[in-house]
Write a protein that holds these residues in place. Structure first.
Motif, PDB file in Angstrom:
ATOM      1  N   UNK A   1      28.542  35.365  39.029  1.00 30.06           N
ATOM      2  CA  UNK A   1      28.878  36.367  38.010  1.00 30.06           C
ATOM      3  C   UNK A   1      28.495  37.771  38.471  1.00 30.06           C
ATOM      4  N   UNK A   2      27.386  37.905  39.167  1.00 24.61           N
ATOM      5  CA  UNK A   2      26.990  39.205  39.702  1.00 24.61           C
ATOM      6  C   UNK A   2      27.980  39.727  40.717  1.00 24.61           C
ATOM      7  N   UNK A   3      28.462  38.855  41.582  1.00 23.29           N
ATOM      8  CA  UNK A   3      29.465  39.252  42.584  1.00 23.29           C
ATOM      9  C   UNK A   3      30.769  39.634  41.888  1.00 23.29           C
ATOM     10  N   UNK A   4      31.185  38.849  40.896  1.00 21.48           N
ATOM     11  CA  UNK A   4      32.411  39.168  40.160  1.00 21.48           C
ATOM     12  C   UNK A   4      32.290  40.503  39.422  1.00 21.48           C
ATOM     13  N   UNK A   5      31.104  40.822  38.942  1.00 20.63           N
ATOM     14  CA  UNK A   5      30.908  42.096  38.255  1.00 20.63           C
ATOM     15  C   UNK A   5      31.012  43.270  39.228  1.00 20.63           C
ATOM     16  N   UNK A   6      30.732  43.041  40.497  1.00 19.83           N
ATOM     17  CA  UNK A   6      30.777  44.108  41.499  1.00 19.83           C
ATOM     18  C   UNK A   6      32.171  44.324  42.074  1.00 19.83           C
ATOM     19  N   UNK A   7      33.088  43.393  41.891  1.00 24.37           N
ATOM     20  CA  UNK A   7      34.414  43.474  42.513  1.00 24.37           C
ATOM     21  C   UNK A   7      35.158  44.759  42.146  1.00 24.37           C
ATOM     22  N   UNK A   8      35.242  45.161  40.870  1.00 24.06           N
ATOM     23  CA  UNK A   8      35.965  46.416  40.574  1.00 24.06           C
ATOM     24  C   UNK A   8      35.336  47.637  41.239  1.00 24.06           C
ATOM     25  N   UNK A   9      34.036  47.675  41.318  1.00 26.94           N
ATOM     26  CA  UNK A   9      33.351  48.808  41.939  1.00 26.94           C
ATOM     27  C   UNK A   9      33.665  48.854  43.434  1.00 26.94           C
ATOM     28  N   UNK A  10      33.662  47.696  44.082  1.00 24.50           N
ATOM     29  CA  UNK A  10      33.954  47.641  45.512  1.00 24.50           C
ATOM     30  C   UNK A  10      35.383  48.098  45.771  1.00 24.50           C
ATOM     31  N   UNK A  11      36.339  47.644  44.946  1.00 23.78           N
ATOM     32  CA  UNK A  11      37.726  48.067  45.131  1.00 23.78           C
ATOM     33  C   UNK A  11      37.885  49.562  44.900  1.00 23.78           C
ATOM     34  N   UNK A  12      37.172  50.121  43.917  1.00 28.52           N
ATOM     35  CA  UNK A  12      37.253  51.555  43.665  1.00 28.52           C
ATOM     36  C   UNK A  12      36.701  52.331  44.851  1.00 28.52           C
ATOM     37  N   UNK A  13      35.570  51.875  45.398  1.00 26.46           N
ATOM     38  CA  UNK A  13      34.996  52.548  46.563  1.00 26.46           C
ATOM     39  C   UNK A  13      35.927  52.448  47.770  1.00 26.46           C
ATOM     40  N   UNK A  14      36.582  51.305  47.934  1.00 27.35           N
ATOM     41  CA  UNK A  14      37.514  51.137  49.046  1.00 27.35           C
ATOM     42  C   UNK A  14      38.700  52.088  48.894  1.00 27.35           C
ATOM     43  N   UNK A  15      39.227  52.211  47.667  1.00 31.43           N
ATOM     44  CA  UNK A  15      40.338  53.120  47.413  1.00 31.43           C
ATOM     45  C   UNK A  15      39.923  54.566  47.672  1.00 31.43           C
ATOM     46  N   UNK A  16      38.739  54.952  47.191  1.00 35.65           N
ATOM     47  CA  UNK A  16      38.240  56.310  47.424  1.00 35.65           C
ATOM     48  C   UNK A  16      38.037  56.576  48.913  1.00 35.65           C
ATOM     49  N   UNK A  17      37.543  55.590  49.635  1.00 36.83           N
ATOM     50  CA  UNK A  17      37.319  55.750  51.070  1.00 36.83           C
ATOM     51  C   UNK A  17      38.630  55.986  51.808  1.00 36.83           C
ATOM     52  N   UNK A  18      39.658  55.221  51.467  1.00 41.97           N
ATOM     53  CA  UNK A  18      40.942  55.417  52.139  1.00 41.97           C
ATOM     54  C   UNK A  18      41.531  56.777  51.792  1.00 41.97           C
ATOM     55  N   UNK A  19      41.343  57.226  50.563  1.00 40.45           N
ATOM     56  CA  UNK A  19      41.824  58.551  50.167  1.00 40.45           C
ATOM     57  C   UNK A  19      41.093  59.644  50.950  1.00 40.45           C
ATOM     58  N   UNK A  20      39.800  59.500  51.108  1.00 33.04           N
ATOM     59  CA  UNK A  20      39.017  60.492  51.855  1.00 33.04           C
ATOM     60  C   UNK A  20      39.374  60.478  53.341  1.00 33.04           C
ATOM     61  N   UNK A  21      39.668  59.299  53.883  1.00 33.22           N
ATOM     62  CA  UNK A  21      40.078  59.225  55.283  1.00 33.22           C
ATOM     63  C   UNK A  21      41.393  59.962  55.495  1.00 33.22           C
TER      64      UNK A  21
END
Length: 104
Positions: free
Chosen positions: A55-75
């Protein structure tokens, strides 16, 4: 450092294994609507630990995807800035072009 981490892992395994051997009593969990489940205490603890970690990992999934999207935008932004900087550097190293002369 590698040996210390392996030693620590071995000590933790021995401690948890000893904990499992000492707590082999059968426990009964009472759920709603009269449902109940009996199993050794260690198994119950392991199930709830794994469920909590999942459940902790599932709760982190949206945050990880948001960070990944932001990272690609910054790149992409960084790549554009690098292109502009290189173009400006090339323009500054070229010899100046003379203005066109008009005949009147």
């Amino acid at each position: 450092m590698k040996y210390i981490s392996r030693l620590l892992a071995a000590v933790l395994f021995i401690l948890f294994f000893g904990f499992a051997l000492k707590n082999d009593q059968i426990v009964t969990l009472q759920y709603f609507f009269g449902y109940q489940q009996s199993a050794p205490l260690v198994i119950m603890l392991l199930i709830f630990f794994v469920a909590g970690a999942a459940l902790g990992v599932l709760a982190m999934v949206p945050i990880v995807f948001r960070h990944h999207r932001d990272l690609s935008k910054h790149k992409k932004t960084l790549a554009e800035i690098e292109k502009e900087r290189e173009a400006a550097q090339r323009a500054s190293t070229q010899a100046p072009q003379p203005d066109s002369i008009r005949n009147t």
